[in-house]
Design an enzyme around this catalytic site. Structure first.
Site, PDB file in Angstrom:
ATOM      1  CD  GLU A  15      -3.036  -1.125   2.195  1.00  0.00           C
ATOM      2  OE1 GLU A  15      -2.985  -0.213   3.054  1.00  0.00           O
ATOM      3  OE2 GLU A  15      -3.928  -1.982   2.176  1.00  0.00           O
TER       4      GLU A  15
ATOM      5  CD  GLU B 163      -3.395  -5.506   4.077  1.00  0.00           C
ATOM      6  OE1 GLU B 163      -4.347  -4.775   4.442  1.00  0.00           O
ATOM      7  OE2 GLU B 163      -2.206  -5.182   4.183  1.00  0.00           O
TER       8      GLU B 163
END
Length: 478
Positions: free
Chosen positions: A170, A376
């Site tokens: 991320e 995720e």
């Protein structure tokens, strides 16, 4: 009489995993040569985290990793995604490795392999060594060069036993929450610095990919995990569609453009020209960033709803990324964010599995032929033990069932999705939220650090065992 519905089944080789990150679970922040990361500094700054909580102990995985791996095996996981603490390996972010730090990860990998669990390593999950932040952090080009050196070290140490590698987790959060809105470490609030950070994170990914490939066997795979946003318009008006394009450039194209296509998205430079001239994008950078990937990791929690801003758009920004008077969206002052309708998790995020399906299909089109992993996906709920000590979390089971059904639907629609990593294996330090948000399939009593699998963990074990989705009511009451 209608035929009974066929079970939702997954390909036989599909990986069933769970994910964690170093600062959120390891603890032992001052042991075996480790020095502070930006999250140590940030969490020890009063007012930056809920109740001023820190990851000093977290869930003490550093000392309990063998028991945790045994628990993973009991839960039937075929893969485990974890991150390396950069400052545990390179205390100053440069120079030779501390072997004691690498030894912890060697032991963890060996323990995983002895239980038949495939390790997947993420090199960077937001915990920059404080020494590098003191030298300027991600807005400085040198940090990308240091990351490549670090990648080489870890690749040489573990590449003989670990086949799956992820450079960054991320990078949007690292750049825009860390340097734009300041709700993540290092807590800076400088729009120009956030865009510089984004470019140097891209460069770190490209240089790190090249370094890993030079250090490891050719069989190993290299990926990146992006929290790409599913950006939807409040209405089909041209103004709202323009708002979608602007946020899509800042949320998605700023990373996948250079990484997948070797170019920043059309419009990004013009939309941010009042903030930066992008002169730090040097000749050769885009080619260095645009390294062929072996897979792409996608992290998904909730969609994003936007419109053109109006006079009534003032007030808190409901974009799901924490409260700050500084925006993580540089150059997007004319965009308003809206709460999407529907049920929500404890994070306030709307539950919408259609967004995961849309995200997968987007990247199936964006990067045809590139295997995808959901690296995720999960939900926070206010989990509590019952009088017998069991932790029932039917909301999480329903969440997982819905999102795994979306993954299977995408596979049926032609997407090459090869694995799913539940976030998270266990309750842990949830960044600026401290210990108040529980994402784990395993409950952690923070007073005793006792681990208790929740109902969702037993349900997920059945998914991993059978490769199909049992009803949401079938969790074992163990």
């Amino acid at each position: 009489m209608p035929e009974p519905a066929s079970p939702v089944t997954f390909p036989p080789a599909f990986l069933w995993g769970a994910a964690t990150s170093a600062y959120q679970i390891e603890g032992a922040v001052r042991e075996d040569g480790r020095t502070p990361s930006i999250w140590d500094t940030f969490s020890h700054t009063p007012g930056k985290t809920a109740a001023d909580e820190t990851g000093d102990i977290a869930v003490d995985h550093y000392h309990r990793f063998r028991d945790d791996v045994a628990l993973m095996a009991e839960l039937g996981l075929s893969a485990y995604r974890f991150s390396i603490s950069w400052s545990r390996v390179q205390p100053t972010g440069r120079g030779p490795a501390v072997q004691r730090g690498l030894d912890f990860y060697r032991k963890l990998v060996d323990e995983l392999l002895s239980h038949g669990i495939k390790p997947a390593i993420t090199l960077y999950h937001w915990d920059l060594p404080q020494h590098l932040e003191d030298a300027g952090g991600w807005p400085e080009r040198d940090t990308a060069l240091r990351f490549a050196e670090y990648a080489q070290i870890v690749g040489e140490a573990l590449g003989d036993r670990v086949e799956q590698w992820i450079t960054l987790n991320e990078p949007w959060c690292s750049a825009f929450l860390g340097y734009g809105s300041g709700v993540h470490a290092p807590g800076r609030t400088d729009a120009a610095a956030s865009l510089r950070a984004a470019h140097h994170l891209n460069l770190a990914h490209g240089l790190g990919t090249t370094a890993l490939r030079s250090a490891m066997p050719a069989r190993n795979t290299v990926a990146v995990s992006l929290n790409s946003s599913v950006v939807r318009p409040l209405s089909p008006s041209p103004e709202d569609l323009a708002a979608v394009r602007r946020i899509d450039n800042l949320a998605n194209g700023v990373f996948h453009g250079p990484m997948l296509h070797g170019a920043y998205p059309e419009g990004l430079f013009a939309e941010t020209s009042s903030i930066t001239d992008w002169s730090y994008v040097l000749d050769g950078d885009l080619a260095a960033i645009n390294q062929p990937l072996d897979a792409l990791g996608l992290n998904y929690y909730t969609p994003t709803l936007v419109s053109a801003a109006s006079e009534s758009s003032d007030g808190p920004r409901p974009d799901g990324h924490g409260a700050s008077s500084y925006s993580p969206w540089p150059g997007a002052d004319g965009v308003a964010f809206h709460q999407t309708p529907g049920d929500r998790t404890e994070m306030g995020w709307t539950i919408d599995p259609t967004g995961l399906h849309d995200l997968i299909m987007r990247y199936t089109r964006e990067a045809p032929g590139l295997p995808l992993y959901i690296t995720e996906n999960g939900a926070a709920y206010d989990d509590k033990p019952d009088p017998e000590g069991r932790v029932h979390d039917p909301e999480r089971i329903a969440y997982l069932h819905g999102h795994l059904s979306a993954v299977r639907r995408a596979i049926a629609d032609g997407a090459d999705v090869r694995g799913y990593y539940l976030w998270s294996l266990m309750d842990n330090f949830e960044w600026a939220y401290g210990y108040g948000k529980r994402f784990g399939a395993v409950y952690v009593d923070y007073a005793t650090l006792t681990r208790t699998p929740k109902s969702s963990a037993h349900w997920y074990r059945e998914v991993a065992r059978t490769g199909s989705l049992p009803p949401v009511t079938s969790a074992a009451a163990e």
